[in-house]
Scaffold this active site. Sequence first.
Site, short mmCIF file in Angstrom:
data_model
loop_
_atom_site.label_atom_id
_atom_site.label_comp_id
_atom_site.label_asym_id
_atom_site.label_seq_id
_atom_site.Cartn_x
_atom_site.Cartn_y
_atom_site.Cartn_z
N ASP A 63 0.84 -1.19 0.00
CA ASP A 63 0.00 0.00 0.00
C ASP A 63 0.89 1.26 0.00
O ASP A 63 1.84 1.34 -0.78
CB ASP A 63 -0.96 -0.04 1.19
CG ASP A 63 -2.12 0.93 1.06
OD1 ASP A 63 -3.09 0.61 0.35
OD2 ASP A 63 -2.05 2.02 1.66
N TYR B 22 -3.16 11.01 0.82
CA TYR B 22 -3.57 10.67 -0.55
C TYR B 22 -3.45 11.88 -1.48
O TYR B 22 -3.06 11.76 -2.65
CB TYR B 22 -5.00 10.14 -0.56
CG TYR B 22 -5.10 8.66 -0.29
CD1 TYR B 22 -5.48 7.77 -1.28
CD2 TYR B 22 -4.80 8.15 0.97
CE1 TYR B 22 -5.58 6.41 -1.04
CE2 TYR B 22 -4.90 6.79 1.23
CZ TYR B 22 -5.28 5.93 0.22
OH TYR B 22 -5.35 4.58 0.48
N HIS C 223 -4.65 -7.86 0.37
CA HIS C 223 -3.93 -6.60 0.49
C HIS C 223 -3.24 -6.44 1.84
O HIS C 223 -2.23 -5.75 1.94
CB HIS C 223 -4.94 -5.45 0.30
CG HIS C 223 -4.33 -4.10 0.16
ND1 HIS C 223 -3.54 -3.73 -0.91
CD2 HIS C 223 -4.41 -3.00 0.96
CE1 HIS C 223 -3.16 -2.48 -0.77
NE2 HIS C 223 -3.66 -2.00 0.36
#
Length: 388
Positions: free
Chosen positions: A177, A307, A361
């Site tokens: 990630d 982000y 993930h």
Amino acid sequence: MESRPFTIHVTDEAIKDLHRRLRNGHWPDSIDADSWDDGTSLSFLKCLRDHWLHQFDWRMQECRLNRLPQYVSTIRGLDIHFVHQPGVGPAPMPLILTHGWPGSFVEMERIIPLLADPGAHGGDPADAFHVVVPSLPGYGFSQAPAVAGVSAREIAAMWRELMGGLGYDRFAAQGGDIGAGVSCWLARCFPESLLGVHLNYIPGSFRPGRDESTAPLSGEEMAFLDKAAAFAAAEGAYAALQATKPLTLAFALSDSPIGLAAWIAEKFRAWSDCGGELGRAIPIDTLLTDISIYWFSGNIAASLRLYKEMRLQPLTFEAGERVSVPFGVTVFPRELPMPPRSWVERAFNVVRWTHMPAGGHFAAIEQPEALAEEIRTFFRPLRSRCDI
């Protein structure tokens, strides 16, 4: 660099406030309470709320986490929280593990002992690592940036300072990630410090440089780009919002623990290899420990904003630019869209690429033994490069 011992302690008042908000939360209507088609299932979240309120014991989780050797160091003006577990073996290799969103340093709890003391877990002590697990700035117990500009690239520079301050001038890096992006930036910006990089995810913003002299896209590469675009259209609303207007979302998530749990739990279910039953891959108390850290830290706004910083500074390369540091990639079947090896090799020196039979993930939680063995195997031949 001074490292100060750190102990997690949430006040009784904060726990009481959480319980009050959980009791008094408002629920939306749903046309199908059991369905996940429109987002988090209403019936699932009611059960999660009840468990959080009546069965989950934060003090027990806090006590367990405090068995980890935790510290805080001030790096570039920010107090950074990290775990530093010395290795047990003849010559442990320094290794920094970086988590992502919506995870935390808790993701690495089960894998830390497997890497630091492999001899105690059926492995070879020669594969030991000095394990460092920092909390990203604005995540968990790390201070949130007060100014713009702290992207994955800036964090990589902070991690190099952290490792140097711990006496590790040359070290290995691993991540998935956001942690994968930080690890890539470490290798790109500081190749002289990196012994190697292992990833269990390829950052979505990664684009190798291309011009008229580079090889045309293969069918496999074009299929990956189509798959990534389809994922963004069907599942990427969270990332678009967090990368553009994170503060608007943060108002709601900072005020409602039920809303926070809905936002985070849906991603754990969608991205893990759970077959639709989240508890099969992520223990419920592990999930709630992670969510509770987001709640008690008050850092959700900063975690979302990263982000935006990464959108403004994506991992894009110039044509012909390549990173010489050895890379290893482990692909888990329920991972988000992953490119083919050829796509990654356009910019990185990939020396190992492995497909796993199970996992998603959150590999360090879902498949800690398998991931630990992949990390050991990848770095084993690189230990001769470790001049420490």
